[in-house]
Enzyme design. Structure first.
Site, PDB file in Angstrom:
ATOM      1  N   ASP A   2      -1.159  -0.939   6.221  1.00 27.64           N
ATOM      2  CA  ASP A   2      -1.070  -0.391   7.580  1.00 27.64           C
ATOM      3  C   ASP A   2      -2.030  -1.049   8.562  1.00 27.64           C
ATOM      4  OD1 ASP A   2      -3.496   0.699   7.050  1.00 27.64           O
ATOM      5  OD2 ASP A   2      -2.828   2.774   6.953  1.00 27.64           O
ATOM      6  N   LYS A  44      -9.125  -3.101  -2.942  1.00 29.25           N
ATOM      7  CA  LYS A  44      -7.763  -3.609  -2.735  1.00 29.25           C
ATOM      8  C   LYS A  44      -7.749  -5.137  -2.623  1.00 29.25           C
ATOM      9  CE  LYS A  44      -5.560   0.367  -0.563  1.00 29.25           C
ATOM     10  NZ  LYS A  44      -5.105   0.941   0.691  1.00 29.25           N
ATOM     11  N   THR A  88      -2.417   2.018  -4.732  1.00 31.62           N
ATOM     12  CA  THR A  88      -2.719   3.294  -4.083  1.00 31.62           C
ATOM     13  C   THR A  88      -4.050   3.862  -4.549  1.00 31.62           C
ATOM     14  OG1 THR A  88      -1.948   5.557  -3.736  1.00 31.62           O
ATOM     15  CG2 THR A  88      -1.355   4.566  -5.822  1.00 31.62           C
ATOM     16  N   GLY A  89      -4.642   4.661  -3.682  1.00 28.50           N
ATOM     17  CA  GLY A  89      -5.887   5.338  -4.043  1.00 28.50           C
ATOM     18  C   GLY A  89      -5.592   6.667  -4.713  1.00 28.50           C
ATOM     19  N   ASP A 109       0.894  -1.148   0.000  1.00 28.38           N
ATOM     20  CA  ASP A 109       0.000   0.000   0.000  1.00 28.38           C
ATOM     21  C   ASP A 109       0.945   1.213   0.000  1.00 28.38           C
ATOM     22  OD1 ASP A 109      -2.307   1.634   0.543  1.00 28.38           O
ATOM     23  OD2 ASP A 109      -1.506   1.841   2.561  1.00 28.38           O
ATOM     24  N   LYS A 110       0.615   2.271  -0.733  1.00 26.35           N
ATOM     25  CA  LYS A 110       1.577   3.390  -0.845  1.00 26.35           C
ATOM     26  C   LYS A 110       1.641   4.256   0.417  1.00 26.35           C
ATOM     27  CE  LYS A 110       0.830   7.394  -2.887  1.00 26.35           C
ATOM     28  NZ  LYS A 110       1.279   8.481  -2.003  1.00 26.35           N
ATOM     29  N   THR A 111       0.510   4.879   0.747  1.00 23.69           N
ATOM     30  CA  THR A 111       0.530   5.885   1.812  1.00 23.69           C
ATOM     31  C   THR A 111       0.801   5.265   3.174  1.00 23.69           C
ATOM     32  OG1 THR A 111      -1.063   7.075   0.505  1.00 23.69           O
ATOM     33  CG2 THR A 111      -0.749   7.841   2.751  1.00 23.69           C
ATOM     34  N   ASP A 150      -6.498  -1.500   5.667  1.00 18.55           N
ATOM     35  CA  ASP A 150      -6.107  -2.520   4.691  1.00 18.55           C
ATOM     36  C   ASP A 150      -6.472  -3.931   5.125  1.00 18.55           C
ATOM     37  OD1 ASP A 150      -4.993  -0.630   3.013  1.00 18.55           O
ATOM     38  OD2 ASP A 150      -3.057  -0.699   4.003  1.00 18.55           O
TER      39      ASP A 150
END
Length: 700
Positions: free
Chosen positions: A587, A569, A541-542, A389-391, A591
């Site tokens: 995180d 996701k 990512t969103g 996941d990016k953030t 998720d």
């Protein structure tokens, strides 16, 4: 939702417990990791063959039996012959050995006899084999003492019981070592805390604290509960949680965790989590779950023990019949049969897996990796792709200044003016500019006539000049000059998916600042390491396409998916998983479905709140590099387990035929004593091999 690991064999293992129903089944399905278990369990997985036993019991019996073995060895005719001495001839000395051997058989061998009794009601295994070997040796030796022609096996019986007691003591102590970790964790929290009530300090029990209570933590004290600092600053050692011994600086607004040690400053803390919700309670629960969870390889070891027992009984019986038929005499036939049973005892097999697991779990914990399910940890070695996941995982989850273009002003002045104005604003982009100024150690100027304009930005006077900091559109609305160089810079910033802020005076745009979610320094290294391990990297990512493309290019990620909604996701992870075994690193809060869906769910950014039901592994340190460390450790652990299974059973390929007397025509015969020695050596090799796991070089 449930893991759908169709390509993994573990679902057939009755000991495997799915995440969702884990808690309910823990009690009914799995062995209790507590040191003293109740007598009378009829289960046969893991360590239930030790029902009612403790390491202390095996240790005590081992030393007592060892002392009783010494006179047996002294009076043994074989030892007298080997070491060329004459034992003293006391009246009735020929009864010393049988009496001591009887005590050893019943006192030392009782655990194995009882274990075999439980096994015979279910599935035969190690205990049956040990019990059979010592019983045959004991009964035959007793018969010889009372007149049956032949040579007794007293010293072989005694040494075999000693070796078995020693091995089971090591095994149980190693398993209980993990349970001790729980007790140590529980000891981390002090029982008393200093509560602040109307300016007074009163000492109260930690269990009586409630949320929003304010407590004082003096320098050097252990923090009793989770909370947020409302006053004071200090450095805090959180090694128990992160494995990192370097103290972490804490100030107002930061979170502290029960169990950590306060450094040099006094802190006033407002309680945020109590009871089972505290970080420490959750870690203890995770450790407990990990201990109770079944290991696939332990199940394999038990299966091997079952087959070895059948082979041992079969070959032993055949050996006895063949030698008896060959007119070699009853003593010789029984001697061969007992030797086969003794050498096949899969004692090292009992240690093969537990010792590796204990070492792997210890190494994980030391590096801030909490293993929720051993079975999942073992599954980690198969991973061929890892999705992030990016953030908050690959990026910090907070904005930072990436680029600055200026016109008619130098960069330092532009940053000073912008930060001076934004220091009075609450906006996250504004705070990022202030953060950059602090990082560069710029001295801010006091702004006057400050005003926040909703939806536009902020304005005020700095150094007797009027400035505005805000959205680029604001310049258009005020009809200010927008120099072409800055306009070009703005287009570049937007093409990268960054957020732009402009600095304006009354005539023109002076600077364009590009801000973006900052990439974690360790993320770059993690991606590089994964490529070295031939693992494909994916980013989910969103965020918008432009942002995703920039981050993926900067980190060297193989492929990315942008504008993915949280609920989509899990579907995406399912699609990736269909191609190859996939891990997902997220995180753990939003998720959860994707962590559930992946072949291996790794929660990162758990920070201090590790209540993550959906992850298999929890990375406490917020470091994506730990994900690569976990995969490396899983591979190394698997290799050690397979090596140990080989060492603990491989010697039987040569040992069983030799013990049966296949090489007797060539003058090679394996005595029960040498059989016991072989078995002991394999136990030592397995133990040392498991310890070598700690020497595995993990590029960290």
């Amino acid at each position: 939702m449930h893991h759908d690991h169709s390509n993994h064999p573990h679902h057939s293992d009755p000991g495997y417990v799915g995440h969702a129903d884990h808690e309910q089944q823990l009690e009914s399905n799995l062995p209790n990791p507590a040191p003293h278990q109740h007598e009378g369990h009829g289960q046969h997985g893991g360590h239930d063959r030790h029902a009612g036993h403790s390491p202390e019991m095996f240790k005590r019996r081992f030393f007592i039996c060892l002392v009783l073995t010494l006179p047996i060895l002294y009076f043994s005719p074989l030892f007298q012959e080997w070491f060329r001495y004459q034992a003293i001839d006391l009246q009735g000395s020929n009864w010393i050995t049988p009496i001591l051997a009887t005590v050893i058989y019943f006192y030392g061998g009782w655990a194995f006899l009882k274990g075999a009794w439980y096994e015979l009601r279910g599935k035969i295994g190690m205990m049956t084999l040990i019990a059979l070997a010592i019983t045959v040796a004991f009964v035959y030796s007793l018969a010889v003492t009372f007149g049956l022609p032949g040579d007794p096996f007293y010293w072989e019986l005694a040494t075999l019981v000693d070796v078995m007691l020693l091995g089971h003591w090591i095994e149980m102590a190693s398993v209980q070592g993990a349970s001790r970790a729980l007790e140590h964790l529980a000891d981390l929290v002090p029982a008393i805390s200093h509560r602040l009530t109307n300016g007074r300090i009163e000492d109260v029990s930690v269990s009586t604290l409630t949320e929003h209570d304010r407590i004082l933590i003096r320098p050097g004290e252990q923090i009793p509960i989770d909370g947020e600092i409302t006053e004071g600053a200090s450095s805090v050692n959180e090694a128990f949680l992160t494995g990192e011994s370097r103290p972490v600086t804490k100030q107002m607004g930061d979170e502290v965790v029960g169990g950590a040690v306060n450094g040099e400053g006094a802190l006033t803390v407002q309680v945020t989590r109590t009871g089972d919700k505290t970080t420490l309670s959750q870690i203890m629960r995770l450790v407990e779950e990990a201990q109770s969870s079944r290991s696939r390889y332990q199940a394999l070891a038990d299966q091997l023990a079952y087959w070895l027992t059948l082979i041992a009984i079969g070959v032993s019986t055949l050996t006895f019949v063949v030698w008896l038929a060959a007119n070699s005499g009853l003593t010789f036939a029984i001697n061969r049969a007992v030797t086969v049973l003794v050498i096949t005892c899969p004692h090292a097999l009992g240690l093969a897996i537990p010792l590796v697991i204990v070492n792997a779990t210890a190494m994980s914990a030391k590096n801030g990796i909490l293993v929720r399910s051993r079975e999942a940890f073992e599954r980690a070695r198969d991973i061929k792709a890892i999705a992030f996941d990016k953030t908050g995982t690959l990026t910090e989850g907070r904005f930072g200044v990436q680029h600055m273009d200026t016109d008619g002003i130098n960069e330092l002045d532009a940053l000073t003016i912008s930060a001076s104005l934004e220091s009075l604003s609450e906006h996250p982009l504004g705070q990022a500019i202030v953060g950059e100024a602090e990082h560069r150690q710029i001295h801010l100027v006091q702004a006057s006539e400050f005003k926040a304009i909703p939806g536009r930005g902020v304005e005020g006077t700095v150094n007797a000049q009027r400035y505005r900091v805000g959205r680029p559109e604001w310049a258009e609305e005020l009809n200010l000059t927008f120099p072409s160089a800055l306009r070009k810079g703005l287009q570049e910033i937007e093409s990268r998916g960054e957020s732009a802020i402009v600095l304006l005076n009354d005539q023109q745009v002076l600077a364009v600042i590009g801000l973006a979610d900052q990439i974690r320094e360790r993320a770059r290294e993690a991606i590089q390491r994964l490529h070295e391990m031939n693992i494909e990297t994916v980013m989910i990512t969103g965020d918008a396409e432009a942002v995703a493309k920039t981050v993926a290019a900067e980190l060297g990620i193989d492929r990315y998916y942008a504008r993915v909604l949280p609920q989509d996701k899990a579907t995406l992870v399912r699609r990736l998983k269909a191609e190859k075994p996939t891990a997902f690193v997220g995180d753990g809060i939003n998720d959860a479905p994707a962590l559930f869906e992946a072949d291996l769910g790794i929660a990162i950014g758990a920070g201090t709140n590790v209540a993550i039901e959906s992850a298999d592994l929890v990375l406490v340190k917020n470091d994506p590099l730990d994900a690569t460390y976990a995969l490396q450790l899983a591979k190394a652990t698997y290799n050690k387990m397979i090596q140990n299974l080989f060492w603990s059973t491989g010697y039987n390929v040569i040992g069983i035929p030799l013990a049966a007397g296949i090489a007797y025509p060539f003058g090679i015969l394996l005595s029960p004593a040498v059989g016991a020695l072989f078995m002991s050596i394999s136990t030592v090799i397995v133990s040392i091999n498991a310890m070598l796991l700690r020497r595995v070089k993990l590029s960290h």
